[in-house]
Design an enzyme around this catalytic site. Structure first.
Site, short mmCIF file in Angstrom:
data_model
loop_
_atom_site.label_atom_id
_atom_site.label_comp_id
_atom_site.label_asym_id
_atom_site.label_seq_id
_atom_site.Cartn_x
_atom_site.Cartn_y
_atom_site.Cartn_z
NE ARG A 108 13.33 -31.95 13.50
CZ ARG A 108 14.31 -31.89 12.60
NH1 ARG A 108 15.53 -32.25 12.93
NH2 ARG A 108 14.08 -31.45 11.38
CG HIS A 135 10.94 -33.26 7.41
ND1 HIS A 135 10.62 -32.18 8.21
CD2 HIS A 135 12.27 -33.17 7.17
CE1 HIS A 135 11.71 -31.48 8.46
NE2 HIS A 135 12.73 -32.06 7.84
CD GLN A 138 13.78 -30.86 3.80
OE1 GLN A 138 14.26 -30.78 4.91
NE2 GLN A 138 14.39 -30.36 2.73
CG ASP A 232 16.69 -38.45 4.39
OD1 ASP A 232 17.67 -37.93 4.94
OD2 ASP A 232 15.59 -38.62 4.98
CB CYS A 273 16.06 -33.32 3.53
SG CYS A 273 16.60 -34.91 4.17
NE ARG A 318 13.14 -27.38 5.79
CZ ARG A 318 13.37 -28.01 6.96
NH1 ARG A 318 14.52 -28.62 7.16
NH2 ARG A 318 12.45 -28.07 7.90
N1 NVA Z 1 14.99 -39.00 7.50
C1 NVA Z 1 15.81 -38.11 8.26
C2 NVA Z 1 15.52 -36.68 7.90
C3 NVA Z 1 16.37 -35.65 8.59
C4 NVA Z 1 16.04 -34.27 8.20
C5 NVA Z 1 15.59 -38.33 9.75
O1 NVA Z 1 14.43 -38.46 10.17
O2 NVA Z 1 16.58 -38.43 10.47
N1 CP Z 2 16.51 -31.14 6.83
C1 CP Z 2 16.36 -30.98 8.16
O1 CP Z 2 15.26 -31.12 8.72
O2 CP Z 2 17.48 -30.62 8.80
P1 CP Z 2 17.68 -30.53 10.39
O3 CP Z 2 17.57 -31.93 10.93
O4 CP Z 2 19.04 -29.92 10.57
O5 CP Z 2 16.58 -29.66 10.95
#
Ligand code: NVA
Ligand code: CP
Length: 335
Positions: A108, A135, A138, A232, A273, A318
């Protein structure tokens, strides 16, 4: 039947066919049923995986850890503070070192090119646990949740994404919906609409599967009769704090509230999400309230807590989804 995904990287959904995605959903459903029934499923006994996180996480990290343990694997977590990654060792070198220890690598972080480089140099599968652009894990959870609610065949359903429709989650939803024949609506202001090249690509994919892609700034027409309303955060990880003011101004009309859910209708569901800013019970939520005077952002607390909201089912999924992705890329036997 889909071909085996053993040895494949899982970097973005554009790399996978509709059959592959349906196969992952099928596996996720089976693995979820086994977990529910208390049936052991240590199909990857003896393997080891490593999780690299350059951004924070609750769901993704816990999903990889629990899914890894359930599959009988050893799991190692690395963060930038406690490892050499990026600071003292390049991505290419890290990939080759980790390939000597592990059977799979989760990453990540920031640019998609980083996870792509990791995959290029690693000799084991690499799984994208979120980048600025995509992502993909997800998406299996989200479509599994939709299947649980609406039935396995999602063709002809409509999912509306409200808000920052060019972020990683929205872009990934546009791809997965197109591949599964789900009508996709990106509903947000002009400056937060998805890249036209990706819209064109997804429109062509959707047409092959009998569905459509719509980009609009009109909430009324965008949300009417939708099956699922998805949103989101307005500012994603890695974006500077300075953008909050502008985002609040431009995205507030796209908040998911009672009016939006009424447009969609009583059978529509709310998805997110997570994490979500629906109250002031978080440090950032509180800071935003102090600075801008708003206590709810992308979704109201009323919708978040309503019977139409399936966000915690989605969050649990998830784990089942990530288990399916790891199982499929590490094994070639059918379940
Ligand atoms: N769009 C958000 C998703 C988090 C799961 C981010 O990248 O912070
Ligand atoms: N939805 C998601 O990716 O959550 P986290 O950022 O907690 O992993």
């Amino acid at each position: 039947m889909s071909k085996s995904l053993k040895g494949r990287d899982y970097l973005k959904l554009l790399d996978f066919t509709s059959e592959d995605i349906l196969h992952l959903l099928d596996l996720a459903r089976k693995l979820k049923a086994m977990k529910r029934a208390g049936q052991p499923h240590r199909f990857c006994e003896g393997k080891n995986i490593v999780l690299l996180f350059e951004k924070t996480s609750t769901r993704t990290r816990c999903s990889f850890e629990v899914a890894g343990h359930d599959l009988g694997m050893g799991v190692t977590f690395l963060d930038p503070q406690s490892s050499q990654v990026s600071k003292k060792e390049s991505i290419a070198d890290t990939a080759r070192v980790l390939s000597g220890f592990f059977d799979g690598i989760e990453y990540r972080g920031f640019g998609q090119e980083i996870v792509e480089e990791l995959a290029e140099y690693a000799s084991c599968p690499v799984w994208n646990g979120l980048t600025d652009e995509w992502h993909p894990t997800q998406m299996i959870a989200d479509m599994l949740t939709m299947q649980e609610i609406f039935g396995e065949d999602l063709r002809g359903r409509t999912l509306v994404f409200m808000g920052d429709a060019r972020n990683n989650v929205a872009r990934s939803l546009m791809v997965v919906c197109s591949k599964l024949g789900v009508n996709y609506v990106a509903c947000g202001p002009k400056e937060n609409q998805p890249d036209p090249d990706l819209v064109k690509l997804c429109t062509d994919i959707a047409a092959e599967h009998g569905s459509t892609v719509t980009v609009t700034d009109d909430v009324e027409s965008g949300c009417r009769y939708a099956d699922a309303i998805y949103t989101d955060v307005w500012v994603s990880m890695g974006e500077p704090d300075e953008v909050w003011g502008q985002r609040i101004a431009s995205l507030s009309p796209y908040q998911v509230n009672r009016h939006v859910m009424e447009l969609a209708g009583p059978n529509a569901v709310f998805l997110h999400c997570l994490p979500a800013y629906h109250d002031t019970k978080t440090q950032i939520g509180k800071k935003i309230y102090d600075k801008f005077g708003i206590s709810e952002m992308e979704v109201t607390d009323e919708v978040f807590e309503s019977a139409q909201s399936h966000v915690f089912q989605q969050a649990e999924n998830r784990m089942h989804a990530i288990k399916a992705i790891m199982y499929a890329t590490l094994n070639d036997e059918e379940l």
